[in-house]
Design a protein around this motif. Sequence first.
Motif, mmCIF file in Angstrom:
data_model
loop_
_atom_site.group_PDB
_atom_site.id
_atom_site.type_symbol
_atom_site.label_atom_id
_atom_site.label_comp_id
_atom_site.label_asym_id
_atom_site.label_seq_id
_atom_site.Cartn_x
_atom_site.Cartn_y
_atom_site.Cartn_z
ATOM 1 N N CYS A 1 33.764 63.309 78.631
ATOM 2 C CA CYS A 1 32.937 62.260 78.949
ATOM 3 C C CYS A 1 33.088 61.038 78.628
ATOM 4 N N GLU A 2 34.114 60.871 77.673
ATOM 5 C CA GLU A 2 34.693 59.582 77.335
ATOM 6 C C GLU A 2 35.935 59.095 77.749
ATOM 7 N N ARG A 3 36.649 60.082 78.473
ATOM 8 C CA ARG A 3 37.993 59.754 78.851
ATOM 9 C C ARG A 3 38.174 60.281 80.158
ATOM 10 N N LEU A 4 38.499 61.542 80.245
ATOM 11 C CA LEU A 4 39.076 61.923 81.957
ATOM 12 C C LEU A 4 37.918 61.874 83.065
ATOM 13 N N CYS A 5 36.819 61.802 82.681
ATOM 14 C CA CYS A 5 35.677 61.802 83.755
ATOM 15 C C CYS A 5 35.292 60.344 83.737
ATOM 16 N N SER A 6 35.160 59.707 82.685
ATOM 17 C CA SER A 6 34.568 58.370 82.534
ATOM 18 C C SER A 6 35.675 57.383 83.242
ATOM 19 N N LEU A 7 34.772 56.574 84.105
ATOM 20 C CA LEU A 7 35.665 55.646 85.038
ATOM 21 C C LEU A 7 36.117 54.272 84.389
ATOM 22 N N GLN A 8 37.004 54.516 83.590
ATOM 23 C CA GLN A 8 37.414 53.614 82.525
ATOM 24 C C GLN A 8 38.631 52.605 83.409
ATOM 25 N N PRO A 9 38.543 51.237 83.221
ATOM 26 C CA PRO A 9 39.514 50.526 83.881
ATOM 27 C C PRO A 9 40.906 50.812 83.739
ATOM 28 N N ASN A 10 41.752 50.522 84.891
ATOM 29 C CA ASN A 10 43.154 50.586 84.876
ATOM 30 C C ASN A 10 43.678 51.726 85.020
ATOM 31 N N VAL A 11 42.985 52.916 85.032
ATOM 32 C CA VAL A 11 43.362 54.219 85.274
ATOM 33 C C VAL A 11 42.959 54.971 86.284
ATOM 34 N N GLU A 12 43.698 55.822 86.868
ATOM 35 C CA GLU A 12 43.137 56.514 88.200
ATOM 36 C C GLU A 12 42.194 57.725 87.795
#
Length: 884
Positions: free
Chosen positions: A359-370
């Motif tokens: 929920c906070e990393r791999l699914c979260s649409l954070q900037p500058n990562v695919e």
Amino acid sequence: FFAKAGARAMSATATATATEDTTPLEAVGTMRCSASNRNEAYLTVTAKTYENTLLQRDLVIDGAKSRGNAIDSDTVRVVLEPPEKWKPDAAAAGHGKQAASNASFSSDPFFTLFNQHPQKRPTARVVEVVKHGPRRERVVARLEAWDAGRGVKNTARLSPIDPRLPFMACREPKDNAALKAAYRKALQRKTVDENGKYVPPPLVKARVVNWKENTAYAMAEIVGVLGEVGQRDAETVALLANEGIDITHPENFPAAVDEQLAAAVGDGEHWRIPVEERTKRRDFTAKRVFSIDPPTARDLDDALHVDEQPDGTFVCGVHIADVSHFVTPGSPLDDEASKRCTSVYLVQKVLPMLPRVLCERLCSLQPNVERLTFSIEWRMDAEGNVLEQWIGRGIIRSVAKLAYGNAQALFDADDAGAEPPDDMPVEDQSLVDAVRVDLRNLRRLAAALRAKRMRADGSIALQSNNKLSFAFAGEYDEVSGDHCTPVGVSRYESREANRLVEDFMLLANRCVATFIAHAYPDRALLRRHAPPEQEKLTAAIGTLVESGKVDLGVLASLASLPASSDVHAVSDRRALSRMLEQLRVGGGAAASIDSETAGLLTNLLTKPMQLAVYFATGAVPEENWSHYALGFERYTHFTSPIRRYPDVEVHRLVQAALDAGLRGSDTAGMHLGHDTSPAAVDSAVAAFQRQLTLEDRRADVEDELEACAKASSLRDVDALSVVADACNLQKEASKRAQEASLKLHLVLMLRTCPLQCSGLVCALGAKHIDVYIAAIGTERRIYMEEMPGVTASSSDRKLSLSWHDGDERRAAHLGEVVPEMAHRSMSLYASLGANETMSVMVLPADLVVGARVPVVLRGRLSGEPRPDGYPGVMDVVCTLRVAP
């Protein structure tokens, strides 16, 4: 759901007209107890109208005698009482509610009776507890010394923090030493110390063991000690346990979930998108995608992009986290997510639906990562008309995580003709200007979508614009026993940047709902919203108009109706939509209404609304699929899969339909070229409508749809209905926990610093007044019994207040705050807009709906004595500031 006892073939007319000579109607369902009136409980029955649509109506179970030994959430069998015993319906009285002339055309006996007695509330009594409800297993209560009497001896009292539950008796625990010690300590506790200060009792968790016939109290047993009343951490544990969230959302995820994640993604640090996924997805990484969220958000569900085309149209994309890639059907992670159903947001923390690595990393649409997404892309004109649509899986690389404040600052600067702010959080500074252009284009398109939705669909905005945000002190507080005590509060206002995101999410949810309902009409997961009880809505408006607070002509003007319109016309859905939107944006007819009255009016107009619910399409007639508030024929939740399990199910439905060969591009083949004139648009739309419809295309892939449903492990209608019901329950439990957390922190603040402000009377009862408090955006109830020395008498929509004989000589003002505390109050709550002083009310005085009154808000702990000496529940206590 309901049945007639005995003579099943009895006609509706005979049942309605000869209640003395026929067997009464019975109903079976879940009993719900009132949180504001311990004497009332309800059971909802569903009746079919003469138009074959469904009508829901509450049966009132009035008084402890009628309720028997049933407890909130129990499944009970009730008998409908004769209409002559029904209660008057104050909301319907005097506002023209009449019996439906065509009610006799319905074969449903409940509908017939309801319509023959429209100004009464039907009453019933419990005759059997069919099944014990979950509330019997989760009782959170104060443990207090008590002699129950009436055949129950040597017991302590459990006073539930939830007023919907009855007082209970409990005996000393036998086997657990810690519980036994807490029990004995509670019995020795003094309610006040030597200084007269309230001594908080312990909070315990218990379960109902039995409730024997002819005994006044249920017998319960203690299963755990949670802490002390008034301690923030203990109260937080208590409010979660009260809703059962401590069971559904344990702090740690099961070992099987951890093992599944470890095998699939490790710690997440080195996870990369698999090569095979790239061949199955559209690549959006070259697009200027960005998210707009609250500044502290970590679970970023959605992101947007927009490109202006040479022909003047726009290509817009909504990108949603692809949670279903990681949460596979039937896996331990899926089982756990389906139990939690939702993330729970408290003031000081979040209880997530998914493990934090997702929920906070791999699914979260954070900037500058695919990141993997489910995406929807539209081509639309400047008026918000969708010309083309594509739905499918994608890959994005966000260029920025924007806060709502960043976008709003740009919009405010544009409106003021000022330079744009230079604090746009875009890592690649060469993209800042382009992102600003994108935001302006999104703003323009969102406004067009919103106007179209309000105009064409009559959407009603139900969201509250009064959310509270707290500031904390990190140092240890000896009084509360906590390390984080609330020391400040402000009102969070939803502005245009928030609505921009909402407009695109609504469009995405609506498009997906249409797609899956066509693809799987027997097993799609949608969201429906039933109309409100019209008489309550009409009565609320009528009462406000009759009070003279708001002119009916002004309401008609807000609703864009003729000045001669009556109350019924003003309460129509489209009229409500226009009124609420005008009150929100201000200007026009709304300019004559002050902000406090606008808040009261918005509160009254939205209060009669029912709750929206999830459902499986195969379990509900198609005529009942629509969403009243939004004005949509089809609606679902697709855009927040990180925090809502229904969205995960919807993603699976979409993918199964795509795998079967249905295309989400249900406007494919409609091309305008460079000509976007109205004539060209009309011509293209007409040409497209002559093409194959989605229904036609579905017929071509019927077998593939079923095969893909099986391959994707889609649930059948029965299994999906179970999921929908669980999600509805968990959503409401989460909402109540969130509201309880807000109340807890406000109570803790108000105990040390009461708030003086004004309020508007929104309802009058024989022994209470409901007051809308604009400062905190909610209404509070003032009980006359909590105002010693004051007497009240009601007549003709008016409540008259006066002092008891001799009490007019009182020296102190009721509800007054000491000067130094008042000064602190004015400073602390200035951000709430509560810095306007209002002198005390001099008695005698008459109150009507809409009257502005001076009040003081204080915090009261659970069990703390009220002015009448009885223990109260934890609450924000509102008191009139009155004087002789």
